[in-house]
Each structure stands twice: as C-alpha cells, then as structure tokens.
Enzyme design. Structure first.
Site, PDB file in Angstrom:
ATOM      1  N   LYS A 209       0.788  -1.212  -0.065  1.00 10.43           N
ATOM      2  CA  LYS A 209      -0.006   0.140   0.096  1.00 10.43           C
ATOM      3  C   LYS A 209       0.912   1.382  -0.053  1.00 10.43           C
ATOM      4  O   LYS A 209       1.353   1.406   0.884  1.00 10.43           O
ATOM      5  CB  LYS A 209      -1.057   0.096   1.209  1.00 10.43           C
ATOM      6  CG  LYS A 209      -2.206   1.040   0.992  1.00 10.43           C
ATOM      7  CD  LYS A 209      -2.307   1.932   2.250  1.00 10.43           C
ATOM      8  CE  LYS A 209      -1.451   2.752   2.836  1.00 10.43           C
ATOM      9  NZ  LYS A 209      -1.391   4.186   2.086  1.00 10.43           N
TER      10      LYS A 209
ATOM     11  N   SER B 222       5.278   8.185  10.343  1.00  2.70           N
ATOM     12  CA  SER B 222       5.612   9.134  11.230  1.00  2.70           C
ATOM     13  C   SER B 222       5.383   8.121  12.568  1.00  2.70           C
ATOM     14  O   SER B 222       4.831   7.126  12.712  1.00  2.70           O
ATOM     15  CB  SER B 222       4.489  10.139  11.450  1.00  2.70           C
ATOM     16  OG  SER B 222       3.183   9.672  11.222  1.00  2.70           O
TER      17      SER B 222
ATOM     18  N   CYS C 207      14.237  10.547   7.045  1.00  2.00           N
ATOM     19  CA  CYS C 207      14.292  10.262   8.402  1.00  2.00           C
ATOM     20  C   CYS C 207      15.606  10.061   8.731  1.00  2.00           C
ATOM     21  O   CYS C 207      15.774   9.931  10.041  1.00  2.00           O
ATOM     22  CB  CYS C 207      13.531   8.597   8.458  1.00  2.00           C
ATOM     23  SG  CYS C 207      14.579   7.325   7.696  1.00  2.00           S
TER      24      CYS C 207
HETATM   25  P1  NAD Z   1       2.661   8.953   7.432  1.00  2.54           P
HETATM   26  O1  NAD Z   1       2.747   8.528   9.041  1.00  2.54           O
HETATM   27  O2  NAD Z   1       1.621  10.245   7.597  1.00  2.54           O
HETATM   28  O3  NAD Z   1       2.063   8.158   6.678  1.00  2.54           O
HETATM   29  C1  NAD Z   1       2.591   6.609   6.462  1.00  2.54           C
HETATM   30  C2  NAD Z   1       1.704   5.681   5.853  1.00  2.54           C
HETATM   31  O4  NAD Z   1       0.501   5.605   6.910  1.00  2.54           O
HETATM   32  C3  NAD Z   1       1.032   6.105   4.528  1.00  2.54           C
HETATM   33  O5  NAD Z   1       0.973   5.167   3.607  1.00  2.54           O
HETATM   34  C4  NAD Z   1      -0.239   6.646   4.810  1.00  2.54           C
HETATM   35  O6  NAD Z   1      -1.333   6.412   4.096  1.00  2.54           O
HETATM   36  C5  NAD Z   1      -0.805   5.867   6.467  1.00  2.54           C
HETATM   37  N1  NAD Z   1      -1.428   6.682   7.245  1.00  2.54           N
HETATM   38  C6  NAD Z   1      -1.530   8.071   7.495  1.00  2.54           C
HETATM   39  N2  NAD Z   1      -2.327   8.576   8.445  1.00  2.54           N
HETATM   40  C7  NAD Z   1      -2.859   7.237   9.010  1.00  2.54           C
HETATM   41  C8  NAD Z   1      -3.694   6.946   9.929  1.00  2.54           C
HETATM   42  N3  NAD Z   1      -4.264   7.904  10.676  1.00  2.54           N
HETATM   43  N4  NAD Z   1      -4.257   5.708  10.235  1.00  2.54           N
HETATM   44  C9  NAD Z   1      -3.534   4.713   9.350  1.00  2.54           C
HETATM   45  N5  NAD Z   1      -2.694   5.034   8.423  1.00  2.54           N
HETATM   46  C10 NAD Z   1      -2.391   6.211   8.327  1.00  2.54           C
HETATM   47  O7  NAD Z   1       3.963   9.405   7.137  1.00  2.54           O
HETATM   48  P2  NAD Z   1       4.322  10.446   5.804  1.00  2.54           P
HETATM   49  O8  NAD Z   1       4.113  11.700   6.075  1.00  2.54           O
HETATM   50  O9  NAD Z   1       4.226   9.731   4.752  1.00  2.54           O
HETATM   51  O10 NAD Z   1       6.113  10.335   6.003  1.00  2.54           O
HETATM   52  C11 NAD Z   1       6.976  10.860   6.815  1.00  2.54           C
HETATM   53  C12 NAD Z   1       7.390  10.114   8.173  1.00  2.54           C
HETATM   54  O11 NAD Z   1       7.963   9.079   7.966  1.00  2.54           O
HETATM   55  C13 NAD Z   1       8.551  11.203   8.873  1.00  2.54           C
HETATM   56  O12 NAD Z   1       8.187  11.285  10.347  1.00  2.54           O
HETATM   57  C14 NAD Z   1       9.761  10.293   8.792  1.00  2.54           C
HETATM   58  O13 NAD Z   1      10.559  10.280   9.498  1.00  2.54           O
HETATM   59  C15 NAD Z   1       9.117   8.886   8.272  1.00  2.54           C
HETATM   60  N6  NAD Z   1       9.864   7.721   7.954  1.00  2.54           N
HETATM   61  C16 NAD Z   1      10.767   6.979   8.681  1.00  2.54           C
HETATM   62  C17 NAD Z   1      11.565   6.160   8.152  1.00  2.54           C
HETATM   63  C18 NAD Z   1      12.136   5.096   8.991  1.00  2.54           C
HETATM   64  O14 NAD Z   1      13.134   4.338   8.448  1.00  2.54           O
HETATM   65  N7  NAD Z   1      12.356   5.201  10.285  1.00  2.54           N
HETATM   66  C19 NAD Z   1      11.804   6.205   6.743  1.00  2.54           C
HETATM   67  C20 NAD Z   1      11.050   7.166   6.109  1.00  2.54           C
HETATM   68  C21 NAD Z   1      10.384   8.083   6.454  1.00  2.54           C
END
Ligand code: NAD
Length: 488
Positions: A173, A226, A281
C-alpha cells in the site's frame, strides 16, 4: 484525468472507492492523477488473491523463486530513468536523489537473491543417541507493507524482495501522496510472468490501513511513517495477532568536535540537512558544535546559502520543494516558533520565490541558531530544510543531550579523534551511528536499526532481520527405528 487502479491477481482493477484524491506535483501544483481512497473490500480482494497464490508459491524451491528477482533487477535497471522521473514529479526531490533511491532499492533485490543460503536452517546430529534435531525456516503467508511519501521507490523494497524470496506473498500500500511510482513498478511486475497474486498493490489511506490491520489473512505488516502512526499500527496489528515492524519518525543530532575537518564536515552536514529538502528520516536536524565553533558556523551558513532550490528535473537544482502546501505551512510555523523561543535566524528560506514555479511548496535552506536545547523546535521532527545550530561546551554534555532525544534513528559525530569517536559509538542511544558520515543509512546486508520512538517492534527491515521477520522457525526432533535398536 487518469484514475489509478489497484493491481490484484495480475490484473489492473478499479477500486471499490467512491472518492478519489488528487496526486499533485509539489513544484508546480499540476494534478498528475487521481488516487482512490480505497476500502476494506479492496483489502479483502487482494488478500484472497495473495492467499491463493501462497499455496503454490511457498512450494516453489527458493532457487526458482529468486529467478523472478533477477529479472526484476534487470527491469528496474533498464527503466531507472523513467522510474526516477516519476519519483521527482510526484515527490519533488531532485532527479539525482530519485535515482539514488533506485540504487538502494536494487541493492535489496540483489541481497534477497541470496535467500537460498540466507534462509538455511540448522542441524544437530545425535542430540541423544540416534536422535537428530533440526530447525527449518518456513514462510508466514500473506505479508503487507504500508509506506510513507518520502521514498516512494526504495522503502517498499526494504521488505518486498525478502518477503517473496522467503516464499510469502506480498501486498503493497503506497502512500496516497505518491502512488505513481509503485504503479510504474507494478507495470514492470506484470512483465515478470510471476504467478498471479504473489505481488498485489492497493491504493488508499487510513481505511485501507485499518482494513489490513484487521484482516485475519494478513500475517505480517511492515510499516514506515511517522511515529504516531507507527505506534498505532504496531499496537493494532499486534492486538490482531500479527507480526509487526513499524519504523517511525526521527530528530537526528550531529555532534561536530572542534578537531573535525572543516571542509569535509561542512559539505557532508549540509548535504545531510538539505538532501530531499530535509524530508528524510536520516536527515541531520540538530547540529551541535562542541568547543570552538565560529569557523564551522560561518562555513555551514556560506555553503547552505549556495544550495540551489527549484524543480527537481532541472539539472542545476540541488533541492526540491516539500511535499504539500500544508507541510510548507507547518515547517514555516516551526521556524517562527524557534524565533519566539529565542533562536536567531542565520539564514531565512521562508520567502522562497522560484521563477516559473511560483505556486510550488518551496522553502530555501534555513539555519536557526541557539534555540533552547529543550524547547519545542529542538524536540520536534521538522521534516523540512531547516538546520538547528546549538553550541555545547563538552563532549560529555553533548552525548547526554543526544541521549535525551525521544527518537533514536540516527546520531553522528564529526571528529579526527578515534578516542572520542569510539566513546560516542559506544554511548550514543541511537540505532544508526555515523562517524564522519552524515546519512548513516545501512546497506542492504544490515538492518535499518531505529531505536526508541523511531521503531516499534523487534526485527528491523533489511539484512538478516528481514529473513527472521519473513520466516517462522520449525524445529524437528527425529528418531529412526533402526538407529534406536542399534544401541542395544
Ligand atoms: P505518515 O505516517 O503520515 O504516513 C505513512 C503511511 O501511513 C501512509 O501510507 C499513510 O497512508 C498511512 N497513514 C497516514 N495516516 C494514517 C492513519 N491515521 N491511520 C492509518 N494509516 C495512516 O508518514 P509520511 O508523512 O508519509 O512520512 C513521513 C514520516 O515517515 C516522517 O516522520 C519520517 O521520519 C518517517 N520515515 C521514517 C523512516 C524510518 O526508516 N524510520 C523512513 C522514512 C520515513
């Protein structure tokens, strides 16, 4: 306007969604496509297909399964230009950054081609007279990944190649903000002659994520995003009996000791802070100078000022926009907050005007100095092109500050002292450590080892952890009659 479809059972199928959202180029605001806000019915269709495929896929010898990965590697390499342009169009990062993503993605495909050896078991002969014991690894079933916007190509590949090479079937997804890249990848998957249902893709947001976490047919979930959502996915997935690995957010500190090489440190730190417009990240965020620092401050400001911002397909551009207008507003308000908290702006990128891209979500390199160490901006993941610069007197205090961070994704040190570097490596509370390195991103053979609020679970993505995560162990204790009688 193109309405994106799901890829299920080797076919392109329309989602059961009744609503769609625009996929927007963050540099120009051009609408590129529309992505369905999928439903649990889409999840169910994908799981049924994946379950059917699993029955035969798991029986195929590992050496035959990886032939599909060799083919996929070739297709990714042959199409790297178009795949990279797609990432740039929907995520805003530069073409070079997009291409670098594919290098890392392909590296994971290559590593997973070692599965015939990597998933071997263990054998002990004669644990008792005439009795042998051994452990074999078997796949789990249907596995799934939920990925973030900032690495539309690479992140699904931290999981997908290992999952299917181990004999599982897999559902992706993508982030609804950047669904085009994985759609292009599925067009390549369609050319593999892979049995239908081994790889499926469904589009959507929260409703699809919840559908995945609740579906009894999905055995394991790999999440990246996140921290708040990572924690939610981990808790809900575990409550539904699933194996979950959930990688979260970050706030990465970098210590610069006064004996560090000025030019090298400046170049590497600036690249780490502003690469992918700070939306990584593993982006350096809080830069901590220890001891004498005036030359580092001056040099960091000078090089940051020179970084060119614009549309990622223009060759001279070194930094693209942030992902959405909301992100731009959020980053700008955090900069404002830092000023209110007493920080001094050494470089202000808030009023970015990019000729030809006036509506883009651009923020130019920003540096804010002397923010309070325990204030809001110091503790918040900014996820934009902002360097917080703080000064601390001793390495002991600097390490203590690093360890007070609620996140633990990465911590780095710049120094020419092996003694200080060794101490930092040993004492820093973070899972990925850089020593004279600005983005300590593990290569495919090593686990991506976030700690604390940056990771929920036990086994990380990539490396040997991936083999453990995507297999379950079976231990067999075995005796044969003739061996038993031989002892008498
Ligand atoms: P996000 O958490 O908003 O979204 C990630 C995924 O979760 C998406 O596929 C989204 O559809 C889904 N999602 C969003 N809100 C949701 C909810 N309320 N309930 C269920 N699913 C939901 O993250 P983003 O903004 O797409 O990405 C940025 C974040 O990802 C930053 O915090 C970054 O640090 C982190 N990140 C971490 C790593 C790592 O390896 N630790 C790598 C890349 C990004």
């Amino acid at each position: 306007m193109e309405k994106l479809r799901n890829y299920i059972n080797g076919q392109w199928v329309s989602s059961s969604a009744t609503t769609y959202v625009n996929v927007v180029n963050p540099a120009s605001q051009e609408v590129l496509a529309q992505v369905p806000s999928g439903t649990p019915a889409d999840v169910d269709a994908a799981v049924q297909s994946s379950e059917n495929a699993f029955a035969t896929w798991k029986r195929l010898p590992a050496g035959k399964r990886i032939q599909y990965l060799f083919h996929l590697k070739r297709l990714l390499e042959e199409n790297i230009d178009e795949l990279s342009k797609t990432i740039t169009l929907e995520s805003g990062k530069t073409y070079a950054e997009s291409k670098a993503e594919w290098v890392r993605a392909i590296e994971n495909v290559e590593n997973a081609c070692g599965i015939p050896a990597l998933m071997q078991g263990d054998f002990s002969e004669d644990i008792s007279l005439g009795i042998d014991e051994y452990m074999i690894r078997q796949p789990l079933g249907v596995c799934a990944c939920i990925s973030p916007f900032n690495f539309p190509g690479m992140i699904p590949f931290w999981f997908l190649p290992y999952a299917i090479a181990c004999g599982n079937t897999f559902i992706i997804k993508p982030s609804e903000k950047v669904p085009l890249t994985m759609t292009k990848v599925m067009e390549l998957v369609a050319k593999l002659d892979l049995p239908a249902g081994v790889i499926n893709m469904i589009h959507g947001g929260k409703s699809v994520v919840d559908g995945m976490l609740e579906h009894p047919g999905i055995k394991a979930v790999s999440f990246v995003g996140s921290s708040a959502i990572a924690r939610y996915v981990y808790a809900k997935g575990a409550a539904n009996g699933k194996r979950v690995q959930a990688q979260g957010g970050a706030k990465n500190p970098v210590i610069i000791l006064s004996d560090a090489d000025l030019d090298m440190t400046t170049q590497i730190v600036v690249d780490s802070v502003y690469g992918c417009a700070g939306q990584r990240c593993l982006a350096a965020s809080t830069i901590i100078t220890v001891g004498e620092h005036a030359n580092f401050t001056e040099s960091l400001v000078e090089l940051s000022r020179k970084r060119s911002t614009g549309f990622g397909l223009d060759e001279s551009v070194q930094m693209g926009p942030v992902i959405t207008a909301d992100s731009k507003t959020r980053v700008n308000s955090l900069i404002e907050k830092g000023i209110q908290e007493g920080g001094r702006l050494l470089l202000d990128g808030r009023d970015a005007k990019i000729s030809g891209y006036e509506k883009g979500n651009f923020i130019q390199p920003t540096i804010i100095e002397d923010i309070p160490l325990h204030g809001e901006i110091a503790g918040t993941e900014i996820f934009g092109p902002v360097m917080s610069l703080v000064h601390i007197n001793t390495i002991e205090e600097a390490i203590a500050y690093v360890n007070g961070n609620k996140y633990g994704n990465m911590a780095c040190i710049f120094t020419s002292s092996g003694l200080h570097a060794r101490r930092f490596r040993n004492e820093a509370d973070a899972g990925n450590i850089g020593i004279n390195i600005g983005v300590a991103a593990p290569v495919a053979q090593f686990p991506f080892s976030g700690w604390k609020e940056s990771f929920f679970g036990d086994l990380h993505g990539q490396g040997k952890h991936a083999i453990e995560f995507f297999t379950q162990t079976k231990v067999v204790i075995e005796r044969w009659l003739k061996e038993w009688t031989r002892k008498f």
